[in-house]
Scaffold this motif. Structure first.
Motif, PDB file in Angstrom:
ATOM      1  N   LEU A 108      11.229   4.388  -0.782  1.00 22.82           N
ATOM      2  CA  LEU A 108       9.764   4.409  -0.727  1.00 22.82           C
ATOM      3  C   LEU A 108       9.193   3.729  -1.975  1.00 22.82           C
ATOM      4  N   TYR A 109       8.154   2.941  -1.781  1.00 24.10           N
ATOM      5  CA  TYR A 109       7.560   2.276  -2.939  1.00 24.10           C
ATOM      6  C   TYR A 109       6.112   1.910  -2.656  1.00 24.10           C
ATOM      7  N   ASP A 110       5.456   1.445  -3.689  1.00 25.21           N
ATOM      8  CA  ASP A 110       4.069   1.029  -3.569  1.00 25.21           C
ATOM      9  C   ASP A 110       3.958  -0.435  -3.973  1.00 25.21           C
ATOM     10  N   PRO A 111       3.723  -1.316  -3.018  1.00 29.09           N
ATOM     11  CA  PRO A 111       3.702  -2.743  -3.334  1.00 29.09           C
ATOM     12  C   PRO A 111       2.621  -3.108  -4.342  1.00 29.09           C
ATOM     13  N   ARG A 112       1.632  -2.223  -4.524  1.00 31.55           N
ATOM     14  CA  ARG A 112       0.548  -2.549  -5.458  1.00 31.55           C
ATOM     15  C   ARG A 112       0.940  -2.275  -6.899  1.00 31.55           C
ATOM     16  N   LYS A 113       2.040  -1.534  -7.090  1.00 36.91           N
ATOM     17  CA  LYS A 113       2.465  -1.250  -8.457  1.00 36.91           C
ATOM     18  C   LYS A 113       3.396  -2.352  -8.939  1.00 36.91           C
ATOM     19  N   PRO A 114       3.007  -3.022  -9.997  1.00 39.96           N
ATOM     20  CA  PRO A 114       3.809  -4.148 -10.463  1.00 39.96           C
ATOM     21  C   PRO A 114       5.248  -3.713 -10.731  1.00 39.96           C
ATOM     22  N   GLY A 115       6.185  -4.518 -10.284  1.00 37.46           N
ATOM     23  CA  GLY A 115       7.586  -4.262 -10.589  1.00 37.46           C
ATOM     24  C   GLY A 115       8.298  -3.361  -9.603  1.00 37.46           C
TER      25      GLY A 115
END
Ligand SMILES: Cc1cc2nc3c(=O)[nH]c(=O)nc-3n(C[C@H](O)[C@H](O)[C@H](O)COP(=O)(O)OP(=O)(O)OC[C@H]3O[C@@H](n4cnc5c(N)ncnc54)[C@H](O)[C@@H]3O)c2cc1C
Lengths: 491, 460
Positions: free
Chosen positions: A388-395
């Protein structure tokens, strides 16, 4: 291929429209945008045109135009693929099969159906259901994905454990070859003479041509079905139960595992009856003749109890059974409730390695500061760690890619494989050397060239893009091309 | 070229269109499980006309990746707002809210020419905005129909001279009943009192389908309810769905005030779009100072008629209604309010009534508010699909729970040469009650369902 000039583009558009009709060509940027990715949003690419043929002749004519222009082309079904398989390559043509979605013929006596490639998997079972039949391969996406996409990826599903994958259910195909010729591979009988070319085509991920008719087997619905839910406080116990069931010589129709994070997402979505506080649950199904099914069920219940299950119960009725399956099959989408994006991995491992690999997966993902949900075909050892991740968070995307590569490597190390059913596509092409030698890859390349000599049919997929693709066996970590292009970094 | 999405704007400011949050787009994980359940995608096969595609367009719009180009407007406008995608979405994307925001943005950027703006003002501002104007218009229309003027105009082909979508409006006009009197302010409970409820009598509903309202009141009274019908305006659903956000907010406030003053425990609604919309007042007024909590509290008191009635077994006596019917799920009942079981449970309690399953019962019939007027071609395709499904059931009547669906499906069946009436759920319940006799509610009329399954005029 060079970018098309505006003039060239409108001339081509007219030519394509002459083939498929006016409403059958998209070329507006905003419309093409919608086709920039499939179920895996980590990758995207824009086509020059998306076209909607309604016959094999249309497809053949489109393919011939593309070859003449040296323009890459790729088939697209519902775009639920999870490896970027249907993405275009540097412009070119996306050939959508969604307007070829009819059931052309059903032969109940010989248990087969002839269908068009854009038919939604589940719609085939609906069509033959009233006669007591169904189509066995049941990817969790079956309510949306197409039979054409299924044959390209040789898709599996929960019931693959007993019934096999798509290739076991395809008898023949009408294919538009990459040069535009329309041929039949296999036919309507089980034992076609000569090479099993239908078998070769299934799983070729759209790189051997475009299927325009598919002859599939349909099966009689089993006389009886029993579905058991086993609940565990430790994920290791659930893994042990899977092995215990198989060790008793039982062949369940399905053995699916679903972990706590996933259970919670699914319960939020549809309230399916999985206990939210469980570390893991197994969904186990047996089917077949009525006689003996209770006995099988008891042995499964026993195996789960012995492995430490805190609760084991059979679905009381068809409605409860359907709801449990709805939960399982909606799991990927339900991650939307806990995260704005996820990337699903598709490794296969020997069943006995389940506890070890699941442990490693958790460590790897945690080390990247990310979360992982597991829901998978445990009976086949076909893992689906969903990072799971958030594409808006850099890196974050880079960390996902890095964790994914490490997980693939573990799968290869324990003697498994880097794809169970989602295909190699774009996403895993660079992982191929994890399991194949240079000689293996060269051999496969020769097969591809036999079907697809110009390489214009779905280029850039399956084969590694790097020169170092000759590296043999499981290899040390190599930077992913995304990292090399500076689009992502490893921390 | 192919690339990973690392170069997407890393902005984390909330996404909005026309000041309305569309943060919900981030819940979509692009799995595509909605695709095959979307009527427009299933007809066209183009992903811009699918929920996943539209969510992606809305997201791209809000992020500024694209502008409102003609194709984008076209694909977003083609959405029925049926919300079938919400029912199947595992991620819980609040699709209805997203598309409403997008439509409001379209209206802001593309108000259209003077004629269109005037027409919208007439509809959304005047007709829906004021019950008095609506009644006056209805009286005018009734004269137009009853005097034979309508026949004359239609025969003369004069309708073709009307601008924009007016000819379609004209063609769809239902015969307006002569009796358009508002419901009595109080219909007292029959027998032991169970609850005190207020009814949304609706704007268009009250003048076109007053009979449904009267039937609803009678059925509620039979089930132990004191039924209040306070003088009221429009709930604003059509405005919100049509992108007229500002007026929708005002209408919501007035509606809340009206029903709060009436002092009922429950507000019962017999039109699907209104019910679904009123249940979402909380979200609609979330950023209105002083209203957020009040609206949310009010929204919890709103119930669809079938939802309300199905909480307890129907009180008898119910007379047999010996016929075969099939049930069509209005979108904003089944998808908008997740009410699927209740209408079927109610029908099952009517003696001798046989209910057969309708294939694709929860697929939009193409009515969708004013969709059949703004997108006649797609509406017609979906209507024909609905009619084919109805025909396959061989039912003698279609039962549903929303006036828009009734008009649309009835028109479709008539065009196909089928003499199959389309009834509101409350009409068939009312029929079972009035035929059973017993302690009657003071009643003005009830639908007569004669041998051929036809519903006769609602005579006094
Ligand atoms: C929620 C979810 C659950 C999933 N569960 C499973 C699962 O349980 N098991 C599983 O195996 N997969 C699963 N998948 C992955 C995916 O659904 C399958 O790979 C499916 O077969 C893809 O079908 P599609 O129609 O969407 O194909 P697309 O994504 O459109 O295309 C996939 C590939 O097929 C090729 N292709 C499409 N049509 C043709 C044709 N007519 N001829 C030749 N090539 C063609 C494309 O070029 C591409 O390479 C899941 C996906 C999601 C989103």
């Amino acid at each position: 291929m060079a970018t098309l000039t505006l003039d060239r583009k409108s001339a081509l558009r007219r030519e394509l429209e002459a083939i498929v009709g006016r409403g059958g060509v998209l070329s507006e940027p905003d419309e093409l945008l919608v086709y920039e990715s499939d179920g895996l949003t980590l990758f995207r690419a824009l086509a020059d045109f998306v076209v909607f043929p309604t016959s094999a002749e249309h497809v053949a004519a489109l393919v011939r135009v593309a070859q003449r222009e040296g323009m890459p082309f790729v088939a697209r079904g519902a775009g639920t693929g999870l490896s970027g398989g249907c993405l275009p390559s540097e412009g070119g043509l996306v050939i959508s099969l969604m307007r070829m979605n009819r059931v052309l013929e059903v032969d109940y006596d010989n248990q087969l159906a002839v269908v068009e490639p854009g038919l939604v998997n589940l719609h085939l079972s609906w069509a033959v259901g009233p006669h007591g039949y169904y189509y066995a391969p049941d990817p969790s996406s079956q309510q949306a994905c197409t039979i054409g996409g299924n044959i390209a990826n040789n898709s599996g599903g929960p019931h693959t454990l007993k019934y096999g994958v798509t290739v076991n259910h395809v008898l023949g195909l009408e294919v538009v070859m990459p040069d535009g010729e329309i041929v039949w591979l296999g036919g309507k009988t089980r034992d076609a003479l000569g090479y099993d070319l239908a078998g070769v085509f299934v799983g070729s991920e759209g790189t051997f041509g475009i299927a325009t008719k598919i002859v599939v087997r349909i099966l009689r619905k089993p006389q009886a079905v029993k579905t058991v839910l086993a609940v565990f406080d430790q994920i290791e116990q659930a893994s042990a139960a899977v092995s215990a069931i198989i060790a008793r010589g039982l062949v369940p129709a399905a053995v699916e595992m679903i972990d706590q994070l996933t259970i919670q997402a699914v319960e939020d979505a549809f309230g399916c009856g999985y206990p939210r506080d469980a570390a893991a649950a197994l969904l186990i199904e047996v089917d077949g003749l009525r006689a003996g099914i209770e006995a099988q069920c008891e042995r499964i219940v026993d195996a789960c109890r012995q492995s430490g299950a805190r609760e084991v119960r059979a679905a009381a009725d068809e409605a409860e059974r359907q709801l449990l399956w709805k939960g399982r099959k909606s799991a990927f989408g339900a991650y939307g409730r806990v995260s704005p994006a996820y990337m699903v991995m598709d490794g296969v491992i020997p069943r006995t390695k389940l506890p070890y690999v699941l442990g490693r997966v958790n460590e790897i993902v945690a080390a990247q500061g990310l979360r992982v949900g597991n829901v998978f075909h445990a009976g086949d050892g076909n893992l689906h760690p969903n990072i799971l991740y958030d594409p808006r968070k850099p890196g974050e995307e880079a960390r996902v890619v890095a964790a994914g590569a490490e997980i693939m490597k573990i799968c290869a190390e324990v003697g498994g494989s880097i794809s169970g059913e989602h295909g190699i596509g774009l996403e895993k092409s660079d992982f191929m050397p994890f399991i194949f030698s240079a000689a293996d890859l060269a051999f496969m390349q020769r097969l591809k060239t036999a079907f697809n000599p110009t390489g214009l049919c779905n280029p850039g997929k399956v084969f590694p893009t790097r020169k170092s693709c000759g590296e043999a066996g499981p290899v040390a970590y190599r930077p992913h091309p995304i990292e090399e292009r500076g689009l992502a970094q490893r921390f | 070229m192919t690339h990973a999405t690392s170069d997407t704007p890393a902005s984390t400011s909330p996404l909005a269109l026309h000041g309305l949050s569309v943060e919900g787009v981030n819940q979509c994980v692009h799995c595509g499980l909605c695709l095959a359940y979307c009527p427009t995608f299933s007809e066209l096969g183009t992903e811009m006309d699918s929920p996943r595609g539209r969510i992606f367009l809305i997201k791209s719009l809000a992020e500024g990746r694209i502008g409102l180009s003609d194709p984008t407007v076209e694909h977003l406008s083609l959405c029925l707002d049926c919300r079938a995608c919400e029912t199947v979405c595992p991620a819980g994307v609040p699709y209805g809210r997203l598309i409403e925001a997008a439509k409001a943005e379209i209206e802001r950027q593309r108000p259209g020419g003077a004629a269109r703006r005037a027409f919208r003002w007439l509809n959304f501002g005047m007709l829906l905005g004021s019950p008095r104007v609506l009644r006056a218009a209805a009286a005018g229309l009734h004269f137009y129909q009853a005097s034979g003027l309508q026949r004359l105009v239609r025969r003369s082909g004069l309708t073709r001279l009307l601008p924009g979508t007016l000819p379609a409006w004209e063609a769809l006009l239902p015969p307006l009943p002569a009796d358009r009197a508002p419901l009595a302010p109080l219909t007292p409970a029959v027998g032991a009192r169970r609850a005190r409820v207020a009814m949304l009598t609706g704007c268009v509903q009250s003048v076109v389908f007053g009979a449904h309202n009267r039937a609803t009141a009678r059925v509620l009274a039979r089930n132990g309810c004191d039924v209040l019908a306070p003088p009221q305006g429009c709930c604003g659903a059509l405005n919100a769905h049509g992108g007229d956000h500002a007026r929708a907010v005002e209408m919501a406030k007035r509606t809340i005030e009206t029903f709060e003053a009436a002092g009922a425990e429950t507000v019962v609604v017999n039109t699907s779009g209104c019910g679904a919309h009123m249940k979402a007042y909380g979200a609609l007024l979330a950023s209105e100072p002083g209203w957020a909590e009040r609206a949310a509290r009010f929204a919890r008191t709103v119930q669809d008629i079938s939802e309300f009635l199905a909480q307890a077994p129907l009180r008898g006596p119910l007379a047999p209604v010996p016929m075969t019917v099939t049930y069509h799920d209005p979108c904003h009942v089944v998808h908008g309010q997740k009410i699927r079981r209740q209408p079927r449970e109610l029908l099952a309690q009517i003696p001798a009534l046989r209910v057969v399953d309708l294939p694709e019962s929860d697929w939009c019939c193409g009515s969708a508010g004013i969709y059949n007027l703004t997108q006649p071609e797609m509406a017609d395709r979906l209507l024909r699909r609905k009619v084919r499904n109805v025909e396959s059931t061989k039912a003698e009547a279609v039962v549903t729970a929303n006036p828009g669906c009734i008009l649309q499906i009835q028109a479709g069946l008539r065009a196909a040469g089928r003499d199959v009436p389309v009834l509101h759920l409350v009409e068939i319940l009312d029929k079972a009650y009035t035929s059973a006799g017993g302690s009657t509610v003071p009643s003005d009329a009830s639908p007569r369902i004669d041998g051929g399954g036809k519903v006769a005029a609602r005579a006094r």
